[in-house]
Design an enzyme around this catalytic site. Structure first.
Site, short mmCIF file in Angstrom:
data_model
loop_
_atom_site.label_atom_id
_atom_site.label_comp_id
_atom_site.label_asym_id
_atom_site.label_seq_id
_atom_site.Cartn_x
_atom_site.Cartn_y
_atom_site.Cartn_z
N LYS A 218 36.08 -49.14 17.49
CA LYS A 218 36.57 -48.22 16.46
C LYS A 218 36.52 -46.75 16.89
O LYS A 218 37.33 -45.95 16.46
CB LYS A 218 35.78 -48.42 15.17
CG LYS A 218 36.13 -49.74 14.50
CD LYS A 218 35.80 -49.73 13.03
CE LYS A 218 36.38 -50.94 12.35
NZ LYS A 218 35.67 -52.20 12.70
N GLU B 9 37.50 -44.28 4.73
CA GLU B 9 37.00 -45.44 3.99
C GLU B 9 36.15 -46.26 4.95
O GLU B 9 36.36 -46.21 6.16
CB GLU B 9 38.17 -46.29 3.48
CG GLU B 9 38.79 -47.27 4.51
CD GLU B 9 39.46 -46.61 5.70
OE1 GLU B 9 39.82 -45.42 5.60
OE2 GLU B 9 39.63 -47.28 6.75
N SER C 212 35.09 -57.08 20.84
CA SER C 212 35.35 -55.83 20.11
C SER C 212 34.09 -55.05 19.75
O SER C 212 34.15 -53.84 19.56
CB SER C 212 36.16 -56.12 18.85
OG SER C 212 35.54 -57.11 18.06
C1 LIG Z 1 36.10 -53.44 12.34
C2 LIG Z 1 35.90 -54.42 13.39
C3 LIG Z 1 36.86 -55.43 13.67
C4 LIG Z 1 38.11 -55.62 12.85
O1 LIG Z 1 39.01 -54.57 12.85
P1 LIG Z 1 40.38 -54.64 13.64
O2 LIG Z 1 41.13 -53.45 13.11
O3 LIG Z 1 41.05 -55.92 13.30
O4 LIG Z 1 40.09 -54.53 15.07
C5 LIG Z 1 36.63 -56.28 14.73
N1 LIG Z 1 35.50 -56.21 15.48
C6 LIG Z 1 34.56 -55.27 15.24
C7 LIG Z 1 33.35 -55.24 16.10
C8 LIG Z 1 34.72 -54.35 14.19
O5 LIG Z 1 33.77 -53.43 13.97
#
Ligand SMILES: *Cc1c(COP(=O)(O)O)cnc(C)c1O
Length: 403
Positions: free
Chosen positions: A95, A117, A384
Site C-alpha cells: 500500500k 479511508e 502483498s
Molecule cells: C489492503 C491489502 C490487500 C488488498 O488490497 P488490494 O487493493 O486488492 O491489493 C491485499 N494484501 C494486503 C497485505 C493488504 O494490506
C-alpha cells in the site's frame, strides 16, 4: 470471443470498456477534474517519477526481492514458485507504493491536508506514514467496528500524528468510512487531498493507483528475466480492491503466454452468503463512483463482504478488473478462510515467511496451480504483505471462534 484487454485503458472519460467512469455528485466534479489534470501533468514529468523512485528506494526499501521459494516448490511438487516480497516494504505491504505517489501529487497540487479511508488500518497507517514524512495534516476515516477490531493500527496512526475520525454510520466498516471521507472532501475541497487506498473509486483514482503500483510488476519482470532468462508462465495475486494484483499484472498484459489469476476471498465458501468474491459471485453496479462488479442484493443494495482477512472484505473491485474478467485475460477464483489459514501456516513453516492473511489467499491458490503445471514452468505470486498483524486473528480462528 472478445480480444483480451492489453492494458491501454481507461479512455478519456475513465472507462475500461463499460467499467469505471465517474458517477459522482456534481459538487465533487471540479475536484475530480482538478485531480485528473494534475495527474496528467505529473505523469509526463520525469522529475516527478525521479522523486517517487528516490523515496521508494531510500524510504520504502525497494526494489523488493523476488524470492525463489524452494521449499514451497518442493512441497507443491510442480512449477517453480517465486514470491514478490512486498511484505518487506516499510509499513509491511504494497500500500505504501500508492501512498508515496499520491502524496507527491498532493504536494504538486499545493494541498495541505490529507484525508483517507481505512478498513483494517493498513492503508491508514501507510497514509499517516507518508503524511509524517511530508509534514502534512492527516485525517483518517475509520468505521467504529473496525476501530474496535484494529486497536494496534489505530495506535500506530495516532503515534504517526494522524487524527482518527470514527464513523458510526452503517455497519461501521470500510464502505461507510469511504462514504464519510467523500463527504469531508466535498466540504474541504480547496485545501484537502483525498488519498484513496485501492484501485476502485471514481476516475482518475483507478488509473492513478495502477500507475503507482505498477512498480511491482516492472521490477518482477526485470528480476525474473535476470534469474530465469524468461517470462513467468503464471502470475497469482489476491484481489480486494485489486491494486496489488493490477500492480503485478499490468506490465505483463501484453505477453499472451503469461497466464494470470486473481484470487478473491471465498470466506466461509462462495455457496454461503459469507464471502467477498465480488467478481466470482457479484453483479455489475455502481459503488463509490464507478461501475464495476459488486456484492449486492436483489434490490441493488450493497452487501457486507466477509473474509478472515480484513483487507479483502471490500464488497467491490476496481473497474479495470471488470474488463480483465470480461475479456478473459485474467481468471478469477476464490480461496476460503480455512484454505488461507492453512497457507498462512504452511508458508511460515516451509519458508520462514509469515504472510498476511490477504496474501495467504494467493499462496493457497498458487500451490494448487503449481501442482497442475510442469517443473520447468514458473509462477510469480505477489506476497502483498506480512502477517504479523494477523497472528491474533489466526489464533482465534484456530481456537474455533468465528472470525
Ligand atoms: C489492503 C491489502 C490487500 C488488498 O488490497 P488490494 O487493493 O486488492 O491489493 C491485499 N494484501 C494486503 C497485505 C493488504 O494490506
Amino acid at each position: 470471443m472478445t480480444t483480451p484487454y492489453t492494458g491501454n485503458g481507461p479512455d478519456d472519460l475513465g472507462f475500461f470498456g463499460k467499467f469505471g467512469g465517474c458517477y459522482m455528485p456534481e459538487s465533487l466534479m471540479p475536484a475530480l477534474q482538478e485531480l485528473e489534470q494534475a495527474f496528467n501533468t505529473v505523469r509526463h514529468k520525469p522529475e516527478f517519477w525521479a522523486e517517487y523512485q528516490q523515496i521508494l528506494t531510500d524510504f520504502v526499501g525497494r526494489p523488493s526481492p523476488l524470492f525463489y521459494a524452494k521449499n514451497l516448490t518442493a512441497y507443491a511438487g510442480g512449477a517453480r514458485i517465486y514470491l514478490k516480497r512486498e511484505d518487506l516494504n516499510h509499513t509491511g505491504a504494497h500500500k505504501i507504493n500508492n501512498c508515496v505517489g499520491q502524496i507527491l501529487l498532493a504536494k504538486f497540487m499545493g494541498k495541505t491536508r490529507i484525508i483517507a479511508e481505512t478498513g483494517a488500518g493498513q492503508h491508514g497507517v501507510a497514509t499517516a506514514t507518508v503524511c509524517a514524512l511530508f509534514k502534512m495534516k492527516c485525517t483518517i476515516f475509520m468505521g467504529e467496528t473496525d476501530i474496535q477490531r484494529q486497536q494496534m493500527n489505530v495506535e500506530r496512526m495516532k503515534l504517526l500524528g494522524a487524527e482518527i475520525r470514527s464513523v458510526q454510520k452503517g455497519r461501521g466498516t470500510l464502505k461507510d468510512a469511504m462514504n464519510e471521507a467523500l463527504r469531508d472532501w466535498i466540504r474541504h475541497v480547496d485545501t484537502t487531498y483525498y488519498l484513496l487506498g485501492t484501485g476502485a473509486g471514481p476516475h482518475p483514482y483507478p488509473v492513478m493507483v495502477r500507475e503507482f503500483q505498477k512498480i511491482i510488476g516492472l521490477e518482477a519482470r526485470n528480476q525474473i528475466l535476470l534469474k530465469e532468462n524468461k517470462l513467468p508462465d503464471a502470475l497469482v495475486a489476491c484481489v480486494g480492491g485489486g491494486s496489488n494484483a493490477l500492480g503485478l499484472m499490468h506490465p505483463f498484459l501484453q505477453d499472451p503466454n503469461v497466464k494470470m489469476f486473481g484470487v478473491e476471498a471465498g470466506g466461509k465458501g462462495t455457496h454461503t452468503g459469507e464471502h467477498a468474491a465480488s467478481i466470482c459471485k457479484g453483479q455489475v453496479g455502481v459503488l463509490h463512483g464507478n461501475l464495476t462488479y459488486l456484492l449486492q442484493d436483489l434490490d441493488g443494495q450493497i452487501l457486507e463482504g466477509h473474509s478472515i482477512s480484513a483487507g479483502l472484505d471490500y464488497p467491490g473491485v476496481g473497474p479495470e478488473h471488470g474488463l480483465l474478467f470480461e475479456t478473459g485475460r485474467v481468471t478469477y477464483t476464490a480461496i476460503t478462510d480455512q484454505e488461507a489459514v492453512n497457507a498462512f501456516q504452511l508458508l511460515s513453516q516451509q519458508e520462514g515467511i509469515i504472510p498476511a492473511l490477504e496474501s495467504s489467499h494467493a499462496i493457497a491458490y498458487a500451490i494448487q496451480l503449481a501442482q497442475e503445471m510442469q517443473p520447468e514452468q514458473i509462477i510469480i505470486v505477489n506476497l502483498s504483505g506480512r502477517g504479523d498483524k494477523d497472528l491474533n486473528t489466526v489464533k482465534k480462528y484456530l481456537a474455533g471462534a468465528t472470525a
